[in-house]
Design a protein around this motif. Structure first.
Motif, PDB file in Angstrom:
ATOM      1  N   SER B 496       0.839  -1.200   0.000  1.00  0.00           N
ATOM      2  CA  SER B 496       0.000   0.000   0.000  1.00  0.00           C
ATOM      3  C   SER B 496       0.876   1.253   0.000  1.00  0.00           C
ATOM      4  CB  SER B 496      -0.943  -0.004   1.203  1.00  0.00           C
ATOM      5  OG  SER B 496      -0.232   0.256   2.382  1.00  0.00           O
ATOM      6  N   GLN B 497       2.040   1.161   0.645  1.00  0.00           N
ATOM      7  CA  GLN B 497       2.946   2.314   0.641  1.00  0.00           C
ATOM      8  C   GLN B 497       3.517   2.527  -0.755  1.00  0.00           C
ATOM      9  OE1 GLN B 497       5.918   1.699   3.631  1.00  0.00           O
ATOM     10  NE2 GLN B 497       4.515   2.128   5.312  1.00  0.00           N
ATOM     11  N   GLY B 498       3.982   1.465  -1.331  1.00  0.00           N
ATOM     12  CA  GLY B 498       4.627   1.584  -2.633  1.00  0.00           C
ATOM     13  C   GLY B 498       3.651   1.995  -3.719  1.00  0.00           C
ATOM     14  N   LEU B 499       2.404   1.541  -3.581  1.00  0.00           N
ATOM     15  CA  LEU B 499       1.400   1.892  -4.584  1.00  0.00           C
ATOM     16  C   LEU B 499       0.774   3.243  -4.277  1.00  0.00           C
ATOM     17  CD1 LEU B 499      -0.321  -1.594  -4.856  1.00  0.00           C
ATOM     18  CD2 LEU B 499       0.903  -0.458  -6.692  1.00  0.00           C
ATOM     19  N   ASN B 500       1.137   3.771  -3.110  1.00  0.00           N
ATOM     20  CA  ASN B 500       0.626   5.068  -2.681  1.00  0.00           C
ATOM     21  C   ASN B 500      -0.902   5.099  -2.623  1.00  0.00           C
ATOM     22  OD1 ASN B 500       0.992   7.564  -1.685  1.00  0.00           O
ATOM     23  ND2 ASN B 500       1.282   8.569  -3.680  1.00  0.00           N
ATOM     24  N   ILE B 501      -1.468   4.086  -2.057  1.00  0.00           N
ATOM     25  CA  ILE B 501      -2.924   4.081  -1.890  1.00  0.00           C
ATOM     26  C   ILE B 501      -3.251   3.793  -0.429  1.00  0.00           C
ATOM     27  CG2 ILE B 501      -3.752   3.535  -4.213  1.00  0.00           C
ATOM     28  CD1 ILE B 501      -3.639   0.560  -3.376  1.00  0.00           C
ATOM     29  N   GLN B 502      -2.542   4.503   0.443  1.00  0.00           N
ATOM     30  CA  GLN B 502      -2.747   4.220   1.862  1.00  0.00           C
ATOM     31  C   GLN B 502      -4.093   4.712   2.339  1.00  0.00           C
ATOM     32  OE1 GLN B 502       1.158   5.729   2.673  1.00  0.00           O
ATOM     33  NE2 GLN B 502       1.191   4.354   4.438  1.00  0.00           N
ATOM     34  N   ASN B 503      -4.641   3.936   3.191  1.00  0.00           N
ATOM     35  CA  ASN B 503      -5.948   4.264   3.738  1.00  0.00           C
ATOM     36  C   ASN B 503      -5.783   4.602   5.211  1.00  0.00           C
ATOM     37  OD1 ASN B 503      -8.694   4.324   4.354  1.00  0.00           O
ATOM     38  ND2 ASN B 503      -9.093   2.866   2.696  1.00  0.00           N
ATOM     39  N   LYS B 504      -6.463   5.644   5.627  1.00  0.00           N
ATOM     40  CA  LYS B 504      -6.328   6.070   7.028  1.00  0.00           C
ATOM     41  C   LYS B 504      -6.820   4.969   7.978  1.00  0.00           C
ATOM     42  CE  LYS B 504      -4.437   9.876   6.354  1.00  0.00           C
ATOM     43  NZ  LYS B 504      -4.986  10.801   5.344  1.00  0.00           N
ATOM     44  N   ASN B 505      -7.998   4.465   7.690  1.00  0.00           N
ATOM     45  CA  ASN B 505      -8.550   3.440   8.581  1.00  0.00           C
ATOM     46  C   ASN B 505      -7.759   2.158   8.406  1.00  0.00           C
ATOM     47  OD1 ASN B 505     -10.534   5.437   8.587  1.00  0.00           O
ATOM     48  ND2 ASN B 505     -11.653   4.363   6.961  1.00  0.00           N
ATOM     49  N   ASP B 506      -7.015   1.859   9.415  1.00  0.00           N
ATOM     50  CA  ASP B 506      -6.186   0.670   9.300  1.00  0.00           C
ATOM     51  C   ASP B 506      -7.041  -0.587   9.222  1.00  0.00           C
ATOM     52  OD1 ASP B 506      -3.107   1.393  11.070  1.00  0.00           O
ATOM     53  OD2 ASP B 506      -3.579   1.260   8.935  1.00  0.00           O
ATOM     54  N   GLU B 507      -6.618  -1.482   8.354  1.00  0.00           N
ATOM     55  CA  GLU B 507      -7.320  -2.756   8.249  1.00  0.00           C
ATOM     56  C   GLU B 507      -7.030  -3.581   9.487  1.00  0.00           C
ATOM     57  OE1 GLU B 507      -9.333  -3.816   5.770  1.00  0.00           O
ATOM     58  OE2 GLU B 507      -9.174  -1.802   4.910  1.00  0.00           O
ATOM     59  N   LYS B 508      -7.851  -4.558   9.663  1.00  0.00           N
ATOM     60  CA  LYS B 508      -7.624  -5.447  10.806  1.00  0.00           C
ATOM     61  C   LYS B 508      -6.273  -6.130  10.652  1.00  0.00           C
ATOM     62  CE  LYS B 508     -12.458  -6.474  11.482  1.00  0.00           C
ATOM     63  NZ  LYS B 508     -13.380  -7.133  10.589  1.00  0.00           N
ATOM     64  N   LEU B 509      -5.509  -6.044  11.686  1.00  0.00           N
ATOM     65  CA  LEU B 509      -4.158  -6.579  11.627  1.00  0.00           C
ATOM     66  C   LEU B 509      -4.155  -8.078  11.350  1.00  0.00           C
ATOM     67  CD1 LEU B 509      -1.474  -5.077  11.990  1.00  0.00           C
ATOM     68  CD2 LEU B 509      -1.327  -6.170  14.239  1.00  0.00           C
ATOM     69  N   LYS B 510      -5.141  -8.743  11.904  1.00  0.00           N
ATOM     70  CA  LYS B 510      -5.092 -10.209  11.792  1.00  0.00           C
ATOM     71  C   LYS B 510      -5.413 -10.703  10.372  1.00  0.00           C
ATOM     72  CE  LYS B 510      -9.762 -11.457  13.495  1.00  0.00           C
ATOM     73  NZ  LYS B 510     -10.467 -11.464  12.231  1.00  0.00           N
ATOM     74  N   ASP B 511      -6.007  -9.835   9.552  1.00  0.00           N
ATOM     75  CA  ASP B 511      -6.285 -10.226   8.171  1.00  0.00           C
ATOM     76  C   ASP B 511      -5.058 -10.095   7.282  1.00  0.00           C
ATOM     77  OD1 ASP B 511      -8.843 -10.925   8.521  1.00  0.00           O
ATOM     78  OD2 ASP B 511      -9.698  -8.990   7.926  1.00  0.00           O
TER      79      ASP B 511
END
Lengths: 163, 591
Positions: B496-511
């Motif tokens: 997500s960093q490299g593609l520069n499409i970061q989302n503020k709401n973090d996804e569930k870590l366990k997924d």
């Protein structure tokens, strides 16, 4: 039926002299109708990373993947709203592409001879995507060369300069 | 051999023969005085192929006819005669008769034909002289040949007309015979007449596209449906969806076929060939359920048959010789089919005497294929067998033919954008390795999500997957995130960093999942938000205008009509844009 009438009629029917007009902001543009495959509403786009901001993304047109470019962003024109937005799907030199425009207006008949040459502009801005001007009902319509304005070389160029 | 198997084989043969004869007819019709060598070579190959397969299913009479036809065509190819109208007529006539035979065989598997008559006719036009003498006459002036032909022309005209009468009489008799057998063979007839039509792939593609469209429209209706409260309409709609899904599955399956029928045919060919040569050969098949596009399968049939036949004829030694060499008494041939990183891999390996590059080289020089001044590596020597007209056995044999085989193999495979490699060691055996891209692009892939956006990662890229929460990811300032996996340090990048499409709401870590992929000799880990599913997808090429993108190699249309890009992780991570985005984010973090 007079010969002249038939001639005139033929001209009316012949698709070669027909142009599809569309608007970007308050400006009017047209492209040869022969290039146009179809006009569709706004589809779902899938964005592609690392593409310029005027690149809307790719879409699925009956199983074919087509790139769509936002003409307003590409030509730096302020959009007049999203209400009538459409995508013109056109065939350009073996590549099928979509052009996102503010609205599609009408189809006009113009004889080739009546197309005015583009004026010599006193600026260094690239204007080779303009093929000519059409005067129609007191409006100036720009005959645009889509292949050049959506140009692939341009895309690659931007891609390279960006990275 | 059990009956059903045999029947199936014959059915396949009859279908193939139909297509083959159609093609031959088309080719004959193009014959003229200056027929190109290509055209003649094509006719020759058609006859050769059909001969091979008819022999394989035990129709020796058809094979006999084709054998004569083949010899005749070979001589035409070698320009021993000029092509006259008469020759074309006979060729077409023979073709028609073969068609009749095939049609009859469909109705009555035990149909016998008066094949001698057909052969006679071919021989008549080829000058009745036995091939050997004719070859001696080869240096004769061409004009002489033509005069001979004209003579035959006159006498044959009379014969020909009587032949046709005879044929018609035969037909009448056949009809009578047929009536009597009809009842008996009712079952067979039904089975064999299960008509198969050939449909162009293009049509299936169009069909596929339209079904995609229907699915999209359905999803639109579904949305509207949720706005109204009309139960029975909803029920009907559900039925519609079910039906569409069924159709969709059928269309996809239309193109995919398992390789099994080819294996069956190869087994049969193998048995017959080894029986004829008095060799004991075991053929093992691996991967009979490997699926591939029908088109690829059709094109592979002949090359594989040639290779197997060659392996038995040229590769496997006589039993005594094998025992002397301390090998198993029976020869072994292994045919293996598998999928490997988007390619279909077929290997045909025998444990026979292998190929001697020196002998091949000498033979090629003798035949004038190469001049003899070149220095070639062993691999290049093996390649020589693909040159048209090359055959290592000095005398042509019934089984492996006249050196057309390997040439056909290569052309057919190259037509599929494939590659064929030979690995051989003297006394150890020979292995042919065929690699063909699954061009229609059906593959298994992960559908993953990064910041709410879907992407496709082909399964073949991935070495393994790890759950982030269960991995021992450690962050090292200035370097990277690193995990240690079985004593191996692997750096991990967040896509997500490299593609520069970061989302503020973090996804569930366990997924979150780390994909381990192989990139230029080292392993890298790619972090994604979650795996949605693993499924077979059909890949579509992106337009020319997007070729410049590094790391995005194509796209996939999902069931709901949505287009999703395919990532090539190794390429993506190495790309400049990706690294630039990473740097930006890292520098921000440090500040």
């Amino acid at each position: 039926m007079s010969e002249e009438y038939i001639k005139k009629h033929q001209m009316m029917v012949s698709t070669e002299n027909r142009y599809l007009c569309f608007s970007l902001g308050n400006e009017h543009f047209s492209i040869p109708l022969l290039q146009v495959k179809e006009v569709i509403g706004i589809p779902d786009f899938t964005q592609i990373p690392y593409t310029p901001n005027y690149f809307c993304g790719i879409m699925n047109l009956r199983g074919k993947i087509i790139s769509v470019i936002d003409m307003r962003k590409k030509l730096n024109i302020v959009s007049k709203g999203t209400e009538e937005n459409s995508v013109i799907v056109c065939d350009l030199e073996n590549i099928t592409m979509g052009a996102l425009v503010d609205s599609v207006d009408n189809v006009i008949n113009i004889e080739k001879e009546k197309i005015l040459p583009k004026p010599n502009m006193q600026s260094s801005i690239k204007n080779d995507y303009i093929d000519g001007l059409i005067e129609f009902k007191n409006q100036i319509i720009v005959l645009i060369n889509l292949a050049k304005s959506l140009s692939i070389e341009d895309l690659i160029h931007i891609e390279k300069s960006g990275s | 051999m059990d009956e059903e198997f045999e029947l199936e084989l014959r059915m396949i043969f009859l279908r193939e023969a139909d297509a083959n004869l159609e093609e031959a007819e088309e080719a004959y019709l193009q014959f003229s005085e200056n027929a190109s060598n290509d055209l003649l070579a094509r006719c020759f190959r058609l006859a050769h192929n059909l001969k091979g397969s008819s022999k394989a299913v035990g129709y020796t009479e058809i094979a006999e006819i084709l054998h004569h036809l083949e010899s005749f065509l070979l001589r035409l190819k070698n320009k021993e005669f000029a092509i006259t109208q008469k020759i074309t007529n006979v060729l077409l006539g023979t073709n028609d008769r073969l068609k009749i035979i095939i049609e009859q065989l469909k109705i009555n598997p035990n149909y016998k034909t008066n094949y001698k008559q057909i052969i006679d006719e071919i021989n008549q036009v080829s000058g009745e002289t036995p091939p050997l003498i004719n070859e001696d006459q080869k240096p004769d002036l061409k004009e002489g040949d033509i005069i001979v032909l004209i003579d035959y022309d006159k006498s044959d005209k009379v014969k020909n007309s009587s032949d046709i009468n005879k044929l018609e009489e035969n037909k009448l008799e056949e009809n009578k015979l047929e009536e009597s057998i009809k009842q008996k063979n009712f079952h067979n007839k039904k089975f064999l007449n299960d008509e198969i039509i050939r449909v162009s792939l293009n049509k299936i593609e169009i069909l596929q596209n339209y079904i995609g469209e229907i699915v999209i429209i359905e999803s639109m209706i579904e949305e509207q449906m949720s706005l109204v409260n009309y139960q029975s309409m909803k029920n009907y709609f559900r039925l519609l969806i079910k039906a569409t899904k069924e159709v969709q599955e059928i269309v996809v399956s239309l193109r995919l076929v398992p390789i099994k029928p080819v294996f069956q045919k190869l087994l049969r060919t193998g048995r017959d060939t080894s029986a004829m040569l008095n060799k004991e050969v075991n053929i093992t098949f691996i991967g009979e359920n490997t699926e591939m596009d029908k088109f690829i399968l059709d094109e592979l049939m002949d090359p594989l048959m040639h290779i197997v036949r060659n392996a038995i004829d040229h590769g496997i030694e006589e039993s005594e010789e094998r025992i002397e060499k301390d090998k198993m008494r029976e020869g072994n041939i292994t045919v293996k089919a598998s999928h490997e990183s988007g390619n279909l891999i077929l290997t045909i390996a025998d444990d026979g005497k292998g190929m001697n590059p020196k002998l091949i080289y000498e033979s090629a020089v003798k035949k004038g294929v190469i001049s003899g001044t070149e220095t070639l590596t062993d691999m290049q020597c093996f390649e020589l067998i693909f040159i048209p007209g090359f055959s290592t056995k000095t005398e042509t044999t019934e089984i492996s033919g006249r050196g057309v085989g390997m040439d056909v193999v290569k052309t057919n495979i190259e037509m599929l954008n494939g590659k064929i490699d030979i690995f051989s060691q003297v006394d150890m055996g020979t292995e042919f390795r065929i690699k063909i891209p699954l061009s229609v692009g059906i593959m298994d892939a992960f559908i993953i999500e990064i910041s709410k956006e879907k992407f496709i990662i082909p399964v073949h890229q991935v070495v393994e997957c790890l759950s982030l929460s269960k991995s021992n990811l450690t962050y090292l300032t200035g370097i990277d995130n690193v995990i240690s996996l079985r004593n191996e340090e692997i750096s991990v990048v967040d896509l997500s960093q490299g593609l520069n499409i970061q989302n503020k709401n973090d996804e569930k870590l366990k997924d979150k999942v780390i994909f381990i992929v192989q990139a230029k000799g080292k392993k890298i880990g790619a972090l994604v938000d979650k795996i949605i599913s693993i499924q077979s997808v059909v890949t579509k090429n992106l337009g020319e205008e997007l070729r410049c993108e590094s790391g995005i190699v194509g796209s996939v249309i999902l069931g709901d009509g949505k287009v999703v890009p395919i990532l090539e992780i190794a390429e993506l991570v190495a790309s400049q844009s990706f690294q630039k985005n990473l740097q930006k984010i890292n520098s921000r973090q440090i500040i």
